[in-house]
Write an enzyme that holds these catalytic residues in place. Structure first.
Site, PDB file in Angstrom:
ATOM      1  N   SER A 139       0.852  -1.185   0.000  1.00 35.50           N
ATOM      2  CA  SER A 139       0.000   0.000   0.000  1.00 35.50           C
ATOM      3  C   SER A 139       0.889   1.237   0.000  1.00 35.50           C
ATOM      4  O   SER A 139       2.068   1.169   0.397  1.00 35.50           O
ATOM      5  CB  SER A 139      -0.878   0.005   1.255  1.00 35.50           C
ATOM      6  N   TYR A 152      -2.665  -0.325  10.402  1.00 37.68           N
ATOM      7  CA  TYR A 152      -2.528  -0.707   8.997  1.00 37.68           C
ATOM      8  C   TYR A 152      -1.199  -0.212   8.425  1.00 37.68           C
ATOM      9  O   TYR A 152      -0.458  -0.967   7.791  1.00 37.68           O
ATOM     10  CB  TYR A 152      -3.697  -0.130   8.205  1.00 37.68           C
TER      11      TYR A 152
END
Length: 252
Positions: A139, A152
Site C-alpha cells: 500500500s 494498517y
C-alpha cells in the site's frame, strides 16, 4: 502465448474485489488458481466461473496449519506452486492513541504475520520447481505516513521490509519477491465502515480518482511474470500520483 500456462498460483483474500479480479486475470493467462478464503461460500461463484482450473483452499492467513494445508491442496490439484500473491488484508481506522491493542494485533497478524507465514509455506514447493514468484500486496501506507491508520500503516511498513529481506535471501534460488503498492482502490477497504467515508481522499492527487481493481491486477500479473524476471525486492507503485503530494489549487 498466455504468460502463466499450467502454472500454479495461490491467491489469498480471494473473496475480496481485488482477489477476485486477480484470480480471473491469472486464469485468463493460463494459470491454475488456488483460491484462498476463510469460507468456501465466499468464493463459490468465482470457483464455478473458473471451472476445473481452480481449487479452493480454506485459508486463515494467520494459521500455520491452514497455510500448510493450502500448499498441499495446490500441489495435489495442480503441482508445485509457481506464484503466491499475498493479498489478504485487514484495515482498522484508528490513531496511535485511539486504536486498541487488540485491534493493532489483529491487523498486524493478518497483514504482516500472514505474509510471513505465506512466504515460509510456499518456498519448499517453489524449490521443487526450481523457482517462483511472490508478490506481496502492500500500500502507499507502506511508503508514506498514513495518519489515522496506525495499525494498517505499521503492518504495511513491516511487509515492505519483509519483502526486501525475503528477496535477498531467496534470489539465489530463483525465487523473486516483490511488492505492489496500490493507492486507493475501489474496494470496501477504502471506506470507513462506521461512516462510509473514504479513509483517504483522492480529489487533490494528480489522477483524482480511485483505482479500478483490474488496473492493479494488471500490475500484479506483470510483477509475477517472467516479463519482470530481473526485478526482485522491487516496489511497483500505482497510486494515481498520491505520493507526489497534492496538486496545488490554481491561482486565479
Amino acid at each position: 502465448m498466455p504468460r502463466f500456462t499450467d502454472e500454479t498460483v495461490i491467491i489469498t483474500g480471494a473473496a475480496g474485489a481485488l482477489g477476485t479480479s486477480m484470480a480471473r486475470r491469472f486464469a485468463a493467462e493460463g494459470a491454475r488458481v488456488v483460491v484462498g478464503a476463510r469460507r468456501r461460500e465466499q468464493v463459490a461463484d468465482l470457483l464455478a466461473e473458473l471451472g476445473p482450473d481452480a481449487a479452493f483452499a480454506r485459508l486463515d492467513v494467520t494459521s500455520e496449519q491452514d497455510w500448510d494445508a493450502a500448499v498441499a491442496t495446490a500441489e495435489a490439484a495442480f503441482g508445485p506452486v509457481s506464484v503466491l500473491v499475498n493479498n489478504a488484508a485487514r484495515a482498522i481506522v484508528g490513531t496511535t492513541l485511539s486504536v486498541t491493542l487488540e485491534e493493532f494485533r489483529e491487523v498486524i497478524d493478518t497483514n504482516l504475520v500472514g505474509t510471513f507465514l505465506g512466504i515460509r509455506a510456499v518456498v519448499p514447493s517453489m524449490r521443487r520447481r526450481r523457482g517462483g514468484s511472490i508478490v506481496n500486496i502492500n500500500s502507499t501506507a507502506g511508503i508514506g505516513a498514513a495518519a489515522g491508520l496506525a495499525a494498517y500503516g505499521t503492518s504495511k511498513w513491516g511487509v515492505r521490509g519483509l519483502t526486501r529481506i525475503a528477496a535477498k535471501e531467496l534470489g539465489r534460488e530463483n525465487i523473486r519477491v516483490n511488492g505492489v503498492h496500490p493507492g486507493i482502490i475501489e474496494t470496501p477497504l477504502a471506506y470507513d465502515p462506521a461512516t462510509g467515508e473514504l479513509n483517504v481522499g483522492v480529489a487533490d492527487q494528480p489522477l483524482p480518482r480511485l483505482a479500478d481493481v483490474d488496473e492493479i491486477s494488471n500490475l500484479v500479473l506483470f510483477a509475477a511474470s517472467d516479463e519482470a524476471g530481473y526485478a526482485t525486492g522491487s516496489e511497483f507503485v500505482a497510486d494515481g500520483g498520491y505520493l507526489l503530494g497534492p496538486v496545488p489549487t490554481p491561482t486565479p
